[in-house]
Design a protein around this motif. Structure first.
Motif, PDB file in Angstrom:
ATOM      1  N   MET A   1       0.847  -1.197   0.000  1.00 15.46           N
ATOM      2  CA  MET A   1       0.000   0.000   0.000  1.00 15.46           C
ATOM      3  C   MET A   1       0.881   1.245   0.000  1.00 15.46           C
ATOM      4  O   MET A   1       1.763   1.395   0.839  1.00 15.46           O
ATOM      5  N   ASN A   2       0.657   2.145  -0.968  1.00  8.51           N
ATOM      6  CA  ASN A   2       1.387   3.411  -0.995  1.00  8.51           C
ATOM      7  C   ASN A   2       0.941   4.280   0.172  1.00  8.51           C
ATOM      8  O   ASN A   2      -0.243   4.390   0.462  1.00  8.51           O
ATOM      9  N   LYS A   3       1.895   4.905   0.846  1.00  6.24           N
ATOM     10  CA  LYS A   3       1.598   5.631   2.083  1.00  6.24           C
ATOM     11  C   LYS A   3       1.114   7.061   1.850  1.00  6.24           C
ATOM     12  O   LYS A   3       0.783   7.760   2.801  1.00  6.24           O
ATOM     13  N   GLN A   4       1.094   7.540   0.591  1.00  3.82           N
ATOM     14  CA  GLN A   4       0.603   8.891   0.350  1.00  3.82           C
ATOM     15  C   GLN A   4      -0.855   9.002   0.790  1.00  3.82           C
ATOM     16  O   GLN A   4      -1.665   8.128   0.534  1.00  3.82           O
ATOM     17  N   ARG A   5      -1.177  10.123   1.437  1.00  6.07           N
ATOM     18  CA  ARG A   5      -2.561  10.387   1.840  1.00  6.07           C
ATOM     19  C   ARG A   5      -3.200  11.280   0.782  1.00  6.07           C
ATOM     20  O   ARG A   5      -2.692  12.360   0.479  1.00  6.07           O
ATOM     21  N   ILE A   6      -4.314  10.802   0.218  1.00  2.00           N
ATOM     22  CA  ILE A   6      -4.951  11.502  -0.896  1.00  2.00           C
ATOM     23  C   ILE A   6      -6.405  11.759  -0.545  1.00  2.00           C
ATOM     24  O   ILE A   6      -7.152  10.826  -0.211  1.00  2.00           O
ATOM     25  N   ALA A   7      -6.823  13.014  -0.617  1.00  2.00           N
ATOM     26  CA  ALA A   7      -8.222  13.384  -0.392  1.00  2.00           C
ATOM     27  C   ALA A   7      -8.918  13.559  -1.739  1.00  2.00           C
ATOM     28  O   ALA A   7      -8.378  14.188  -2.651  1.00  2.00           O
ATOM     29  N   VAL A   8     -10.100  12.997  -1.846  1.00  2.00           N
ATOM     30  CA  VAL A   8     -10.944  13.168  -3.031  1.00  2.00           C
ATOM     31  C   VAL A   8     -12.194  13.913  -2.578  1.00  2.00           C
ATOM     32  O   VAL A   8     -12.888  13.469  -1.654  1.00  2.00           O
ATOM     33  N   LEU A   9     -12.481  15.032  -3.217  1.00  2.19           N
ATOM     34  CA  LEU A   9     -13.631  15.843  -2.835  1.00  2.19           C
ATOM     35  C   LEU A   9     -14.801  15.542  -3.763  1.00  2.19           C
ATOM     36  O   LEU A   9     -14.713  15.748  -4.974  1.00  2.19           O
ATOM     37  N   GLY A  10     -15.900  15.053  -3.173  1.00  6.08           N
ATOM     38  CA  GLY A  10     -17.094  14.752  -3.949  1.00  6.08           C
ATOM     39  C   GLY A  10     -17.230  13.265  -4.221  1.00  6.08           C
ATOM     40  O   GLY A  10     -16.286  12.622  -4.685  1.00  6.08           O
ATOM     41  N   ALA A  11     -18.412  12.706  -3.942  1.00  7.57           N
ATOM     42  CA  ALA A  11     -18.669  11.282  -4.165  1.00  7.57           C
ATOM     43  C   ALA A  11     -19.711  11.064  -5.250  1.00  7.57           C
ATOM     44  O   ALA A  11     -20.520  10.144  -5.180  1.00  7.57           O
ATOM     45  N   GLY A  12     -19.707  11.941  -6.259  1.00  5.99           N
ATOM     46  CA  GLY A  12     -20.473  11.664  -7.468  1.00  5.99           C
ATOM     47  C   GLY A  12     -19.727  10.633  -8.297  1.00  5.99           C
ATOM     48  O   GLY A  12     -18.671  10.127  -7.885  1.00  5.99           O
ATOM     49  N   PRO A  13     -20.222  10.295  -9.485  1.00  4.52           N
ATOM     50  CA  PRO A  13     -19.543   9.285 -10.302  1.00  4.52           C
ATOM     51  C   PRO A  13     -18.078   9.612 -10.586  1.00  4.52           C
ATOM     52  O   PRO A  13     -17.237   8.705 -10.583  1.00  4.52           O
ATOM     53  N   MET A  14     -17.749  10.894 -10.816  1.00  4.72           N
ATOM     54  CA  MET A  14     -16.362  11.228 -11.101  1.00  4.72           C
ATOM     55  C   MET A  14     -15.483  11.036  -9.873  1.00  4.72           C
ATOM     56  O   MET A  14     -14.401  10.443  -9.955  1.00  4.72           O
ATOM     57  N   GLY A  15     -15.933  11.512  -8.709  1.00  6.99           N
ATOM     58  CA  GLY A  15     -15.154  11.347  -7.491  1.00  6.99           C
ATOM     59  C   GLY A  15     -14.983   9.887  -7.118  1.00  6.99           C
ATOM     60  O   GLY A  15     -13.887   9.457  -6.721  1.00  6.99           O
ATOM     61  N   LEU A  16     -16.041   9.099  -7.254  1.00 14.72           N
ATOM     62  CA  LEU A  16     -15.941   7.670  -6.970  1.00 14.72           C
ATOM     63  C   LEU A  16     -14.995   6.983  -7.949  1.00 14.72           C
ATOM     64  O   LEU A  16     -14.237   6.074  -7.563  1.00 14.72           O
ATOM     65  N   ALA A  17     -15.026   7.408  -9.214  1.00 10.67           N
ATOM     66  CA  ALA A  17     -14.120   6.816 -10.204  1.00 10.67           C
ATOM     67  C   ALA A  17     -12.663   7.131  -9.875  1.00 10.67           C
ATOM     68  O   ALA A  17     -11.776   6.282 -10.044  1.00 10.67           O
ATOM     69  N   VAL A  18     -12.401   8.355  -9.411  1.00  9.87           N
ATOM     70  CA  VAL A  18     -11.047   8.713  -8.989  1.00  9.87           C
ATOM     71  C   VAL A  18     -10.602   7.797  -7.853  1.00  9.87           C
ATOM     72  O   VAL A  18      -9.516   7.197  -7.889  1.00  9.87           O
ATOM     73  N   ALA A  19     -11.453   7.674  -6.825  1.00  5.54           N
ATOM     74  CA  ALA A  19     -11.103   6.856  -5.665  1.00  5.54           C
ATOM     75  C   ALA A  19     -10.982   5.380  -6.035  1.00  5.54           C
ATOM     76  O   ALA A  19     -10.089   4.673  -5.529  1.00  5.54           O
ATOM     77  N   TYR A  20     -11.838   4.915  -6.901  1.00  2.08           N
ATOM     78  CA  TYR A  20     -11.805   3.520  -7.367  1.00  2.08           C
ATOM     79  C   TYR A  20     -10.464   3.212  -8.020  1.00  2.08           C
ATOM     80  O   TYR A  20      -9.816   2.201  -7.716  1.00  2.08           O
ATOM     81  N   GLN A  21     -10.040   4.100  -8.915  1.00  2.15           N
ATOM     82  CA  GLN A  21      -8.777   3.869  -9.618  1.00  2.15           C
ATOM     83  C   GLN A  21      -7.591   3.961  -8.658  1.00  2.15           C
ATOM     84  O   GLN A  21      -6.671   3.137  -8.711  1.00  2.15           O
ATOM     85  N   LEU A  22      -7.615   4.950  -7.783  1.00  2.86           N
ATOM     86  CA  LEU A  22      -6.526   5.106  -6.817  1.00  2.86           C
ATOM     87  C   LEU A  22      -6.419   3.872  -5.924  1.00  2.86           C
ATOM     88  O   LEU A  22      -5.319   3.349  -5.683  1.00  2.86           O
ATOM     89  N   ALA A  23      -7.558   3.412  -5.400  1.00  2.00           N
ATOM     90  CA  ALA A  23      -7.546   2.262  -4.497  1.00  2.00           C
ATOM     91  C   ALA A  23      -7.052   1.009  -5.202  1.00  2.00           C
ATOM     92  O   ALA A  23      -6.264   0.238  -4.646  1.00  2.00           O
ATOM     93  N   ARG A  24      -7.483   0.818  -6.432  1.00  2.00           N
ATOM     94  CA  ARG A  24      -7.039  -0.358  -7.188  1.00  2.00           C
ATOM     95  C   ARG A  24      -5.550  -0.266  -7.537  1.00  2.00           C
ATOM     96  O   ARG A  24      -4.901  -1.307  -7.756  1.00  2.00           O
TER      97      ARG A  24
END
Length: 429
Positions: A1-24
């Protein structure tokens, strides 16, 4: 797991897609959402026992990013394709619409006007290069192609009752992309095919959420960010609930008009660029009926007594126990109509639906609800993308985008997913 802390603002489809890709990809995203649910404009609500989106959504066969994610989440078998129909309410008459035969039989247009309109629509579906249209004004472009008669009957009210004072300064590339998307949803000249997901968008949203969390990401609801902390030209973290949390990177997908308030320490020229962006608001009435309104999914309207460009009979796409109709009222957020009470819009919708289908009685209206979204859609003028700041802002560790950034494409779940995943990849290079 990469230790960088990343905040994603907004849980619409775009924000969820950002988080989905980052987590994967092995990162640990934390998603902050002001609402009490994920989804943004795709979020569902309890409509007296029916879970359904507050704002309608549909899918086209060209929605590649959306379909790819369904495959990745093992949801492809939940996707269904349906042959849908369009109608046109004009001069007090419900007419078929959406194919060459319907166009030829349409009452209220000369043969020459029909030919010009059909040719323009056909050529739009064949065009792939939008750049020549980027700096062209849309209403003039359409009038030159279809003529004054067809514009007046088939286009003017759509522009007037969606864009109001902005009607004469829209990008032709942006309007063309909307024509092309629907045109390419056809699998023949005479048949239109659209898709729905079992359970609606909520099926995808919850699967994305589960996947994000399974890969180490976190989603925080009812967690509105009050400020992105920027010091010495780089992101330090976010302020939430009165305290600061440290993050190495922040990726914002909230509507751009909120950015100046949350990021006041950005360079002045960038703040000015965000402040100049105009948006359409929407008041969307959703109706539950005992009987069908029409047999159409789409229904365009041109009626002097109706201040809407059309409506969507959603249950003619996705089978439901009741008949569901969405009636969106679009307008600039600063327009006086947006301040009117919900009851004003509910009363209008009752009268409009009863006019379209005189067999509807008051008893056929099971329930009506109204939802509002202030920043539903950017207003894209000619050369729109050139006026936006870059996604990677001149602040180390900060990326900002919303649906504006996949101009000239219209806002959509698939476009948001594709852009969000790419943004996540680019931010971690």
């Amino acid at each position: 797991m990469n230790k960088q802390r990343i905040a994603v603002l907004g849980a619409g489809p775009m924000g969820l897609a950002v988080a989905y890709q980052l987590a994967r990809d092995g990162y640990h995203p934390t998603v902050f959402e002001a609402d009490d649910r994920i989804g943004g404009m795709t979020a569902a609500f309890d409509f007296s026992g029916l879970s359904i989106e507050r704002y309608y959504h549909f899918h086209c066969i060209s929605d590649h990013a959306f379909l790819m994610m369904l495959d990745e989440l093992a949801l492809a078998d939940k996707m269904h394709w349906v042959e849908t129909k369009m109608g046109y309410w004009y001069q007090g008459r419900l007419q078929p619409w959406g194919n060459p035969v319907a166009l030829l039989k349409f009452k209220g247009l000369s043969l020459a006007a029909k030919f010009r309109y059909g040719l323009h629509a056909f050529l739009c579906t064949k065009r792939n290069d939008w750049k020549p249209l980027d700096h062209v004004e849309a209403s003039g472009w359409i009038k030159r192609w279809v003529g004054a008669e067809a514009y007046e009957v088939l286009w003017r009210r759509l522009f007037d009752y969606k864009f109001y004072d902005y009607t004469d300064n829209l990008s032709a590339a942006w309007i063309w992309s909307r024509i092309r998307r629907i045109g390419r949803s056809r699998y023949s000249l005479f048949r239109e095919k659209l898709g729905y997901l079992e359970g609606g968008s909520e099926t995808l949203l919850q699967a994305m959420r589960a996947d994000i969390e399974a890969h180490g990401g976190e989603i925080r609801l009812k967690s509105a960010i009050s400020k992105v902390v920027i010091e010495e030209g780089q992101v330090r973290g976010v302020e939430v609930a009165g305290h600061i949390e440290m993050f190495d990177k922040v990726i914002s997908t909230i509507p751009l008009p909120y950015v100046p308030r949350l990021m006041p320490d950005l360079p002045a020229d960038i703040l000015d660029s965000f402040r100049l962006i105009n948006n359409i608001a929407v008041v969307c009435v959703i109706v539950k009926l005992r009987k069908a309104l029409t047999g159409n999914f789409w229904l365009n309207t041109n009626d002097p007594e109706m201040d809407i460009p059309g409506l969507v009979e959603y249950s003619n796409l996705r089978p439901l126990d009741q008949h569901i109709v969405y009636v969106p009222f679009y307008m600039p957020g600063e327009h006086p109509k947006f301040a009117e009470s919900d009851q004003v819009f509910l009363d209008k919708v009752r009268s409009y639906l009863k006019k379209i289908n005189p067999e509807l009685s008051d008893e056929d209206f099971i329930e009506l609800r109204s939802s509002r979204y202030r920043y539903a859609q950017p207003i894209c003028d000619p050369g729109y993308l050139d006026k936006l700041p870059p996604v990677a802002l001149p602040v180390k560790g900060l990326w900002v985008a919303d649906t504006s950034y996949y101009y000239p494409e219209d806002r959509g779940i698939s476009e948001s997913i594709g852009f969000g995943r790419k943004m996540a990849k680019d931010a971690m290079v």
